[in-house]
Design an enzyme around this catalytic site. Structure first.
Site, PDB file in Angstrom:
ATOM      1  N   THR A   1       0.818  -1.188   0.000  1.00  0.00           N
ATOM      2  CA  THR A   1       0.000   0.000   0.000  1.00  0.00           C
ATOM      3  C   THR A   1       0.863   1.254   0.000  1.00  0.00           C
ATOM      4  O   THR A   1       1.984   1.232   0.487  1.00  0.00           O
ATOM      5  CB  THR A   1      -0.846  -0.016   1.276  1.00  0.00           C
ATOM      6  OG1 THR A   1      -1.516  -1.237   1.272  1.00  0.00           O
ATOM      7  CG2 THR A   1      -1.773   1.149   1.387  1.00  0.00           C
TER       8      THR A   1
ATOM      9  N   THR B   1      -3.256   0.383  -3.336  1.00  0.00           N
ATOM     10  CA  THR B   1      -2.460  -0.757  -2.900  1.00  0.00           C
ATOM     11  C   THR B   1      -2.493  -1.929  -3.853  1.00  0.00           C
ATOM     12  O   THR B   1      -3.408  -2.062  -4.677  1.00  0.00           O
ATOM     13  CB  THR B   1      -2.976  -1.242  -1.515  1.00  0.00           C
ATOM     14  OG1 THR B   1      -2.106  -2.233  -1.008  1.00  0.00           O
ATOM     15  CG2 THR B   1      -4.377  -1.814  -1.602  1.00  0.00           C
TER      16      THR B   1
ATOM     17  N   ASN C   1      -1.963  -4.691  -1.994  1.00  0.00           N
ATOM     18  CA  ASN C   1      -2.090  -5.474  -0.762  1.00  0.00           C
ATOM     19  C   ASN C   1      -0.702  -5.858  -0.264  1.00  0.00           C
ATOM     20  O   ASN C   1      -0.034  -5.037   0.316  1.00  0.00           O
ATOM     21  CB  ASN C   1      -3.011  -6.676  -0.924  1.00  0.00           C
ATOM     22  CG  ASN C   1      -3.451  -7.207   0.440  1.00  0.00           C
ATOM     23  OD1 ASN C   1      -3.297  -6.509   1.447  1.00  0.00           O
ATOM     24  ND2 ASN C   1      -3.963  -8.411   0.495  1.00  0.00           N
TER      25      ASN C   1
ATOM     26  N   SER D   1      -8.542  -1.513   5.295  1.00  0.00           N
ATOM     27  CA  SER D   1      -8.219  -0.656   6.444  1.00  0.00           C
ATOM     28  C   SER D   1      -7.700   0.698   5.985  1.00  0.00           C
ATOM     29  O   SER D   1      -7.311   1.528   6.810  1.00  0.00           O
ATOM     30  CB  SER D   1      -7.134  -1.315   7.301  1.00  0.00           C
ATOM     31  OG  SER D   1      -7.565  -2.552   7.772  1.00  0.00           O
TER      32      SER D   1
ATOM     33  N   GLY E   1       0.197  -0.077   5.616  1.00  0.00           N
ATOM     34  CA  GLY E   1       0.454  -0.848   6.838  1.00  0.00           C
ATOM     35  C   GLY E   1      -0.655  -1.812   7.227  1.00  0.00           C
ATOM     36  O   GLY E   1      -0.717  -2.246   8.381  1.00  0.00           O
TER      37      GLY E   1
HETATM   38  O1  DON Z   1      -6.844  -2.633   2.101  1.00  0.00           O
HETATM   39  C1  DON Z   1      -6.185  -3.006   3.054  1.00  0.00           C
HETATM   40  O2  DON Z   1      -6.487  -2.786   4.198  1.00  0.00           O
HETATM   41  C2  DON Z   1      -4.871  -3.742   2.793  1.00  0.00           C
HETATM   42  N1  DON Z   1      -4.958  -4.419   1.536  1.00  0.00           N
HETATM   43  C3  DON Z   1      -3.752  -2.764   2.852  1.00  0.00           C
HETATM   44  C4  DON Z   1      -2.412  -3.413   2.669  1.00  0.00           C
HETATM   45  C5  DON Z   1      -1.299  -2.586   3.139  1.00  0.00           C
HETATM   46  O3  DON Z   1      -1.471  -1.533   3.698  1.00  0.00           O
HETATM   47  C6  DON Z   1       0.041  -3.131   2.934  1.00  0.00           C
HETATM   48  N2  DON Z   1       1.026  -2.118   3.201  1.00  0.00           N
HETATM   49  N3  DON Z   1       1.935  -2.057   3.835  1.00  0.00           N
END
Ligand code: DON
Length: 582
Positions: A391, A409, A411, A463, A483
């Site tokens: 992300t 993102t 993911n 998130s 994150g």
């Molecule tokens: O949408 C979400 O909450 C997750 N797919 C976000 C993934 C994410 O933040 C990875 N980054 N460090």
């Protein structure tokens, strides 16, 4: 070799425990001990707008667009395409995200959901064995079955159509150049490419782009010829360049050849959705944030409503009292998330109830300050008046008063690991954000229920929390972070740091972040914790884990007619700047 001894700071799974004890030292010094020199050294200042992204090259592109007379929306679109090139582990055209905006002309806020969707052929049990147990072959996180129908290009196209001022093709020029001619691999990116060697070598198409310089990446050029071609098609044809024609055909063919589910009709029918942003007041400030299918904004508002009942100025920042209070608040929010949150087009999310001040007050009354409530005693929706039922974030502010806050993102770092043959497109693994089955945590250890079960065309719960805070009808600050599950707690703490603790952007960024997500019952603390506070918290029954940094705030503030920006050194290349002409 230098890169071999560096500690990873990009792990997406439960974090490794630091062996260093750097208590009391400056977090930037901590990054230096890892051998990195963060791009952001001082707070950026400007009279004419500000750009903050996770890569200095994308920040420069944003500034360039503003200097050409483009607005914050134009700059954001150009940034998103550029990040797809220079931050390939998260920036994307093969993923999805959310954008929250404040538009000066209409004096209204907007939000667009360009989140991925489950393919039509997906099924509720697609990650389960025949006996109903979870299939642990990483099907939801790696390879073709983990991929959701991407939304980024369609989302950016819709923003362009509604608010854009420069021609679409101008917005893609720099991304195309950077992909075609290449850009120098920074030490930080070099480490990531090295660390993810196994993941990035599994599929040849991916390996031939990202592992050509293995093992010595630093200073080499990363050239993405196929991606440049794809971006040129998108530049000429707009949205259709991705969702129809040769690119769509290649995606559908790669899916078919590799047992993936996405078809041409999934692509053609993909639709971003303009949704009402969630708006709430916190101590006289207007918090504008993303609603479901992101859980982030809703829980930010919920937690602020709980915390508003407490005079935070009475406690020291990151003291045992503060950590105790925040942790207890987080437990309630994440517990509700596990049950009530999902795609609002498929599930009736009790948005008003969870974001009501009354509910916040009830939870506040339930918190026993000075102790850790066992997580088994915190149940989703305890006080709800129900019938019992890698992300990246970027923000842009222009001198006209338009504001954009967007998180998008793939993911995981490099998403599914899949690059669609002949296109250079790195595909997401967003299907893992669904709940594969009740009680089965996803890669962020998040639990889910019916609200977030898989269904064709449904969007997985997120998130991501792109947020704008306004005061007296003017920008106060924007915030947002990558994150996974930790995005929500990081964004919360940025809001508290600025509003309750009067911190400036640098202080806000440097402050250690804590995180608790109800399940598992672990209190994560970034970097280190002094022995005394640790002992006091452990006496309250907290299980403490000291973690590497896992979030990265991109902040912009407006104060006394000046814009300030700060890129979070936790992801070294992040950079805010406002070199924008009058
Ligand atoms: O949408 C979400 O909450 C997750 N797919 C976000 C993934 C994410 O933040 C990875 N980054 N460090």
């Amino acid at each position: 070799m230098k890169i071999l001894c560096k500690r990873t700071i990009v792990s997406l799974l439960i974090c490794s425990v630091l062996s260093l004890n750097i208590s009391g030292s400056d977090p930037i010094a901590y990054m230096n001990t890892l051998g990195y020199s963060p791009a952001q050294i001082e707070t950026a200042e400007s009279n004419n707008g500000m750009v903050s992204t996770q890569h200095f090259l994308a920040t420069r592109v944003g500034e360039k667009i503003l200097n050409k007379g483009g607005n914050a929306y134009d700059a954001s679109i150009a940034i998103a395409f550029t990040l797809a090139v220079v931050l390939p582990r998260a920036g994307n055209i093969g993923g999805g995200g959310f954008m929250v905006m404040y538009d000066k002309e209409t004096e209204k806020s907007y939000s667009i959901d360009y989140r991925e969707k489950a393919p039509l052929l997906s099924t509720k049990d697609m990650y389960l064995n025949q006996d109903g147990s979870f299939n642990d072959q990483m099907l939801s996180t790696f390879g073709y079955l983990s991929i959701g129908v991407p939304g980024t290009v369609a989302g950016l196209w819709d923003v362009h159509k509604k608010f854009g001022s420069l021609p679409w093709s101008v917005l893609l020029e720099d991304a195309i150049n950077l992909a075609e001619k290449g850009f120098e691999i920074t030490p930080f990116l070099a480490d990531i490419l090295f660390k993810y060697n196994e993941k990035l070598s599994f599929f040849n198409e991916t390996k031939n782009i990202f592992q050509v310089s293995y093992p010595n990446f630093e200073g080499k050029l990363l050239i993405q010829t196929d991606l440049a071609k794809t971006l040129k098609i998108i530049s000429e044809k707009g949205r259709d360049g991705f969702y129809k024609g040769s690119v769509a055909n290649k995606i559908a063919k790669a899916m078919k050849d590799n047992n993936g589910l996405i078809t041409k009709s999934d692509l053609e029918n993909y639709n971003p959705v303009w949704r009402k942003p969630l708006i709430s007041q916190y101590r006289g400030n207007n918090v504008i944030t993303m609603g479901p299918p992101s859980s982030g904004g809703l829980h930010i508002i919920q937690m602020l409503n709980i915390l508003e009942n407490y005079d935070l100025k009475k406690v020291n920042h990151n003291s045992k009292e503060y950590i105790n209070l925040l942790t207890e608040v987080m437990k309630y929010a994440y517990s509700d998330r596990s049950k009530y949150l999902g795609d609002p087009d498929f599930y009736d999310v009790p948005i008003e109830k969870i974001t009501s001040k009354k509910y916040g007050k009830r939870i506040f009354n339930d918190i026993e300050i000075g102790q850790s409530k066992p997580v088994g005693e915190v149940k989703p929706g305890m006080y709800l008046e129900t019938e019992s039922h890698e992300t990246t974030h970027f923000s842009v502010a222009d001198s006209d008063g338009n504001i954009v806050s967007s998180t998008y993102t793939l993911n995981s770092t490099f998403g599914s690991g899949v690059v669609i043959k002949g296109t250079g497109i790195v595909m997401n693994n967003e299907m893992d954000d669904f709940s594969a089955a009740p009680g089965i945590p996803n890669q962020f250890n998040l639990l889910g229920a019916e609200a977030n079960e898989i269904a064709p065309n449904k969007r997985p719960l997120s998130s991501m929390t792109p947020t704008i805070v306004m005061k007296n009808n003017e920008l106060f600050f924007t915030t947002g972070s990558p994150g996974g599950s930790r995005i929500i707690s990081a964004v919360l703490q940025s809001i508290l740091n600025i509003i309750d603790f009067d911190m400036n952007l640098e202080e806000t960024t440097k402050a250690r972040r804590i995180h608790h997500q109800w399940f598992p019952d672990i209190l994560e603390i970034e970097y280190s914790l002094d022995n005394k506070t640790r002992k006091e918290l452990e006496d309250m029954n907290y299980s403490i884990v000291i973690t590497d940094p896992l979030t990265c705030l991109q902040l912009i503030m407006y104060k006394d007619k000046k814009f300030y920006g700060y890129g979070d050194f936790r992801r070294v290349d992040a950079y805010a700047s406002g070199e924008i002409n009058d």
